[in-house]
Design a protein around this motif. Structure first.
Motif, mmCIF file in Angstrom:
data_model
loop_
_atom_site.group_PDB
_atom_site.id
_atom_site.type_symbol
_atom_site.label_atom_id
_atom_site.label_comp_id
_atom_site.label_asym_id
_atom_site.label_seq_id
_atom_site.Cartn_x
_atom_site.Cartn_y
_atom_site.Cartn_z
ATOM 1 N N LEU A 165 28.314 -26.012 -19.394
ATOM 2 C CA LEU A 165 29.225 -26.029 -20.844
ATOM 3 C C LEU A 165 29.711 -24.744 -20.846
ATOM 4 C CD1 LEU A 165 26.587 -27.492 -23.149
ATOM 5 C CD2 LEU A 165 27.976 -28.698 -21.665
ATOM 6 N N PRO A 166 31.046 -24.767 -21.690
ATOM 7 C CA PRO A 166 31.633 -23.565 -21.742
ATOM 8 C C PRO A 166 30.791 -22.294 -22.564
ATOM 9 C CG PRO A 166 32.806 -25.336 -22.492
ATOM 10 C CD PRO A 166 31.576 -25.866 -22.158
ATOM 11 N N LEU A 167 31.035 -21.091 -22.199
ATOM 12 C CA LEU A 167 30.122 -20.020 -22.752
ATOM 13 C C LEU A 167 30.281 -19.915 -24.020
ATOM 14 C CD1 LEU A 167 30.943 -16.929 -20.088
ATOM 15 C CD2 LEU A 167 28.831 -18.581 -20.447
ATOM 16 N N GLU A 168 31.406 -20.565 -24.772
ATOM 17 C CA GLU A 168 31.413 -20.332 -26.318
ATOM 18 C C GLU A 168 30.506 -21.414 -26.975
ATOM 19 O OE1 GLU A 168 35.510 -19.473 -24.489
ATOM 20 O OE2 GLU A 168 33.985 -21.065 -24.262
ATOM 21 N N MET A 180 25.126 -22.426 -29.552
ATOM 22 C CA MET A 180 23.919 -23.176 -29.355
ATOM 23 C C MET A 180 22.740 -21.921 -29.745
ATOM 24 S SD MET A 180 24.418 -25.602 -26.095
ATOM 25 C CE MET A 180 22.609 -26.012 -26.001
ATOM 26 N N LYS A 181 22.902 -20.799 -29.384
ATOM 27 C CA LYS A 181 21.929 -19.676 -29.484
ATOM 28 C C LYS A 181 21.922 -19.105 -30.701
ATOM 29 C CE LYS A 181 23.244 -17.094 -25.892
ATOM 30 N NZ LYS A 181 23.214 -16.101 -24.936
ATOM 31 N N VAL A 209 22.061 -21.069 -33.639
ATOM 32 C CA VAL A 209 21.299 -21.806 -34.713
ATOM 33 C C VAL A 209 19.992 -22.077 -34.148
ATOM 34 C CG1 VAL A 209 23.385 -22.899 -35.076
ATOM 35 C CG2 VAL A 209 21.917 -23.958 -33.361
ATOM 36 N N ASP A 210 19.013 -22.878 -35.375
ATOM 37 C CA ASP A 210 17.945 -23.073 -35.123
ATOM 38 C C ASP A 210 17.540 -24.428 -34.388
ATOM 39 O OD1 ASP A 210 16.588 -21.116 -36.941
ATOM 40 O OD2 ASP A 210 18.003 -21.952 -38.310
ATOM 41 N N VAL A 211 18.482 -25.289 -34.509
ATOM 42 C CA VAL A 211 18.337 -26.717 -33.889
ATOM 43 C C VAL A 211 19.475 -27.273 -33.379
ATOM 44 C CG1 VAL A 211 17.577 -29.258 -34.403
ATOM 45 C CG2 VAL A 211 16.176 -27.146 -35.470
ATOM 46 N N VAL A 212 19.573 -27.841 -32.283
ATOM 47 C CA VAL A 212 20.568 -28.352 -31.636
ATOM 48 C C VAL A 212 20.408 -29.797 -31.444
ATOM 49 C CG1 VAL A 212 22.368 -28.398 -29.675
ATOM 50 C CG2 VAL A 212 21.715 -26.278 -30.461
ATOM 51 N N ILE A 213 21.193 -30.495 -31.802
ATOM 52 C CA ILE A 213 21.008 -32.158 -31.279
ATOM 53 C C ILE A 213 22.409 -32.496 -30.757
ATOM 54 C CG2 ILE A 213 20.699 -34.514 -32.186
ATOM 55 C CD1 ILE A 213 19.257 -33.217 -34.892
ATOM 56 N N ALA A 214 22.211 -32.719 -29.491
ATOM 57 C CA ALA A 214 23.499 -33.123 -28.556
ATOM 58 C C ALA A 214 23.538 -34.592 -28.280
ATOM 59 C CB ALA A 214 23.217 -32.240 -27.428
ATOM 60 N N GLY A 246 15.190 -19.316 -28.773
ATOM 61 C CA GLY A 246 14.250 -19.755 -29.861
ATOM 62 C C GLY A 246 14.722 -20.911 -30.214
ATOM 63 N N THR A 247 16.095 -21.536 -30.009
ATOM 64 C CA THR A 247 16.526 -22.796 -30.386
ATOM 65 C C THR A 247 15.786 -23.675 -29.971
ATOM 66 O OG1 THR A 247 18.788 -21.775 -30.407
ATOM 67 C CG2 THR A 247 18.678 -24.047 -30.708
ATOM 68 N N ARG A 248 15.641 -24.860 -30.866
ATOM 69 C CA ARG A 248 15.033 -26.129 -30.454
ATOM 70 C C ARG A 248 16.205 -27.287 -30.315
ATOM 71 N NH1 ARG A 248 12.958 -25.128 -35.753
ATOM 72 N NH2 ARG A 248 13.454 -27.379 -36.375
#
Length: 298
Positions: A50-53, A58-59, A61-66, A85-87
């Motif tokens: 994925l792009p670095l941006e 993603m880093k 926030v607390d939670v990522v739903i992809a 530490g992201t879920r």
């Protein structure tokens, strides 16, 4: 995911899954302090970086739903987000039907229990052997650790597929030999009308035969792409064979093997893809213990 009121949630998606992502975003806004929706163009193959941006977002926030077209599970972005530490819940190929039926409706207390038992057995095992219809595949697991993907990620740095239910491991990349039938589904093809026969020597595909093998040309772009990446065992009794690998590889009593990248879970192979194939009703040995017999846990 155990999202809390004070947390920040990112819904990560692409153009093909925007309808599902919008619903997730609207629901996240009702729960979390801050919710974000990020849309990108679909990646070409599972495991493409994925792009670095996106990784930095993603880093943060607390939670990522992809909710994405293809899998970002085995990408550096996902690995580094977990380290921060992201879920992370990765939902490649998710459909509205999969939200209403199948694997996501499992008793996840039972899924967690079985998945942890199988993960421990994978970690302790020095080798595995898959048998099916007269074919045998031997895999060296010595020194590698199993990974639990139960589909429940409530603590910092936890992540995996959602829905889920599998225990998996990265075999020694040069330590896999034999032949095996892939007869359930295959990333890049979907449901298989006829089985694929794969022959592996020293961890690399040397022959691939089947009606739709021309759809798997990405495997032979480089040596890394057709190197063994994974052995996985499905532990979700509610999962169905749908043609979408997200659910298929979680089917209770199935085994899957994958080729390509495995650096995200203890391997050493960095490729431009990660392609899984489902083996139905296998017999599986871990060392001298018969774990599965024709798809039935013993």
């Amino acid at each position: 995911m155990g999202i809390k009121e004070q947390e920040k949630v990112l819904i990560l998606t692409d153009d093909n899954k925007i309808n599902i992502a919008n619903k997730l975003y609207e629901e996240a806004k009702n729960i979390a302090k801050e919710s974000y929706l990020f849309v990108m163009k679909p990646r070409r193959v599972s495991g493409e970086q994925l792009p670095l941006e996106v990784e930095e977002l993603m880093k943060s926030v607390d939670v990522v739903i992809a909710a994405t077209t293809v899998s970002m599970t085995h990408t550096n972005a996902k690995v580094n987000a977990l380290k921060s530490g992201t879920r992370v819940a990765s939902m490649p190929g998710i459909t509205e039907d999969m939200f209403e039926n199948g694997a996501i409706n499992a008793n996840y207390d039972e899924v967690i229990k079985l998945t942890e038992v199988i993960t421990e057995k994978l970690t302790k095992a020095k080798y595995a052997r898959i048998e099916k219809d007269g074919y045998t595949l031997n895999l060296n697991l010595d020194g590698r650790s199993g990974v639990s993907s139960p589909g429940v990620y409530k603590n910092k740095g936890e992540g995996g597929n959602l829905p889920s239910g599998e225990a998996y491991i990265a075999p020694i990349e040069t330590g896999v030999n034999g032949k095996m039938l892939i007869d359930g589904s295959m990333v890049g093809i979907g449901l298989l009308k006829k089985p694929l026969l794969v022959e592996i020597e020293n961890g690399k595909i040397v022959k691939l035969e089947g009606d739709d093998d021309n759809k798997l040309s990405i495997l032979f772009v480089s040596e890394e792409n057709h190197t063994i990446a994974e052995l996985g065992i499905g532990t979700n009794s509610a999962a169905r064979l749908t043609g979408v690998i997200l659910e298929d590889e979680k089917i209770y009593g199935t085994v899957h093997i994958a080729f390509g990248t495995n650096t995200s879970f203890g391997g050493k192979n960095q490729a431009s893809c990660h392609l899984d194939g489902i083996i139905l009703n296998p017999t599986l040995y871990l060392d001298d213990e018969k774990l599965l017999e024709n798809g039935r846990f013993l």
